[in-house]
Design a protein around this motif. Structure first.
Motif, PDB file in Angstrom:
ATOM      1  N   LEU A  98       0.829  -1.209   0.000  1.00  0.00           N
ATOM      2  CA  LEU A  98       0.000   0.000   0.000  1.00  0.00           C
ATOM      3  C   LEU A  98       0.864   1.260   0.000  1.00  0.00           C
ATOM      4  N   THR A  99       2.014   1.196   0.653  1.00  0.00           N
ATOM      5  CA  THR A  99       2.922   2.337   0.624  1.00  0.00           C
ATOM      6  C   THR A  99       3.444   2.574  -0.784  1.00  0.00           C
ATOM      7  N   ILE A 100       3.782   1.493  -1.487  1.00  0.00           N
ATOM      8  CA  ILE A 100       4.248   1.637  -2.867  1.00  0.00           C
ATOM      9  C   ILE A 100       3.131   2.161  -3.755  1.00  0.00           C
ATOM     10  N   TRP A 101       1.908   1.656  -3.566  1.00  0.00           N
ATOM     11  CA  TRP A 101       0.778   2.166  -4.344  1.00  0.00           C
ATOM     12  C   TRP A 101       0.595   3.665  -4.140  1.00  0.00           C
ATOM     13  N   LYS A 102       0.644   4.087  -2.884  1.00  0.00           N
ATOM     14  CA  LYS A 102       0.458   5.514  -2.580  1.00  0.00           C
ATOM     15  C   LYS A 102       1.594   6.351  -3.153  1.00  0.00           C
ATOM     16  N   THR A 103       2.832   5.842  -3.065  1.00  0.00           N
ATOM     17  CA  THR A 103       3.974   6.563  -3.615  1.00  0.00           C
ATOM     18  C   THR A 103       3.869   6.683  -5.129  1.00  0.00           C
ATOM     19  N   LEU A 104       3.469   5.580  -5.790  1.00  0.00           N
ATOM     20  CA  LEU A 104       3.270   5.642  -7.231  1.00  0.00           C
ATOM     21  C   LEU A 104       2.206   6.660  -7.605  1.00  0.00           C
ATOM     22  N   GLU A 105       1.142   6.683  -6.867  1.00  0.00           N
ATOM     23  CA  GLU A 105       0.048   7.601  -7.157  1.00  0.00           C
ATOM     24  C   GLU A 105       0.479   9.043  -6.960  1.00  0.00           C
ATOM     25  N   ASP A 106       1.146   9.326  -5.839  1.00  0.00           N
ATOM     26  CA  ASP A 106       1.570  10.699  -5.540  1.00  0.00           C
ATOM     27  C   ASP A 106       2.594  11.205  -6.545  1.00  0.00           C
ATOM     28  N   ARG A 107       3.573  10.361  -6.889  1.00  0.00           N
ATOM     29  CA  ARG A 107       4.647  10.824  -7.778  1.00  0.00           C
ATOM     30  C   ARG A 107       4.201  10.872  -9.238  1.00  0.00           C
ATOM     31  N   THR A 108       3.202  10.077  -9.592  1.00  0.00           N
ATOM     32  CA  THR A 108       2.681  10.161 -10.963  1.00  0.00           C
ATOM     33  C   THR A 108       1.924  11.459 -11.170  1.00  0.00           C
ATOM     34  N   ARG A 109       1.231  11.929 -10.147  1.00  0.00           N
ATOM     35  CA  ARG A 109       0.461  13.170 -10.265  1.00  0.00           C
ATOM     36  C   ARG A 109       1.334  14.403 -10.282  1.00  0.00           C
ATOM     37  N   SER A 110       2.451  14.360  -9.558  1.00  0.00           N
ATOM     38  CA  SER A 110       3.285  15.557  -9.427  1.00  0.00           C
ATOM     39  C   SER A 110       4.096  15.820 -10.701  1.00  0.00           C
TER      40      SER A 110
END
Length: 210
Positions: free
Chosen positions: A198-210
């Motif tokens: 879940l941490t990797i999912w959240k990191t992927l989501e946050d960094r893809t948006r930025s």
């Protein structure tokens, strides 16, 4: 009275019981659990991505070693038989058993290797830089989809059972590929333990948006 729209981006569902939780920052070396079933949702660790990538590379190297080096040596009555994982795969390549060869190759070699490559593709670029690689989210989803079908540990358990039964009939010597496969199972298990999905999912989501 107008209802306030629900911000779904700040919610996460427990993978076990589907209970919804608001996403908050979780400090390193702590755990965030589901309030209903107490499943661990987040367990961030410092340098976790580096550990995941290093363990995945190690497992991939061990996989290559296990495939191409001798696995078992059997000797009985003056006859010796050397076998490798490729021999185990091709042992059922005749006639109606051909699909079994494809299944063995897929479950103990191809799918585990593809899963490791997908993890490296999804996490590796984020370890050395901020922005994930293109289609990293799809690659990590693919890696998680393959997880139940990667059965290297089932293969090594089957080999251990077979060695116990054959031990009284022939002299068995394990080769370097056997120990490489054992180490592969241990490293893969350790990697799954270290990796907070879940941490990797959240990191992927946050960094893809930025």
């Amino acid at each position: 009275m107008q209802d306030t729209p629900l911000d779904t981006d700040s919610l996460i569902a427990c993978p076990v019981c589907d209970a919804l939780h608001h996403v908050t920052d979780v400090p390193d070396n702590t755990r965030a659990r589901c309030h209903r079933c107490h499943e661990v949702l987040f367990a961030p660790k410092p340098d976790a991505m580096t550990r995941v990538v290093m363990l995945a590379w190690t497992a991939l190297i061990l996989m290559i070693t296990a495939v191409f080096f001798p696995f078992l040596d059997l000797s009985a009555g003056g006859f010796e038989q050397h076998s490798s994982i490729m021999d185990a795969i091709t042992a059922f390549s005749d006639g109606l058993l051909l699909p079994l060869s494809f299944a063995v190759a897929a479950l103990i070699v191809v799918l585990p290797a593809l899963r490791l490559i997908a993890i490296l593709y999804a996490v590796g670029p984020m370890m050395i830089g901020y922005v994930p690689a293109r289609h990293a989210t799809a690659a990590f989803r693919f890696a998680q989809m393959l997880r139940p079908w990667s059965m290297a540990e089932i293969f090594i358990v089957g080999v251990a059972v077979a060695l116990v039964k054959v031990g009284g009939l022939a002299t068995v010597a394990v080769g370097p590929a056997f120990w490489a496969f054992v180490a592969l199972v241990v490293v893969t298990t350790l990697n799954d333990t270290v990796m907070c999905r879940l941490t990797i999912w959240k990191t992927l989501e946050d960094r893809t948006r930025s």
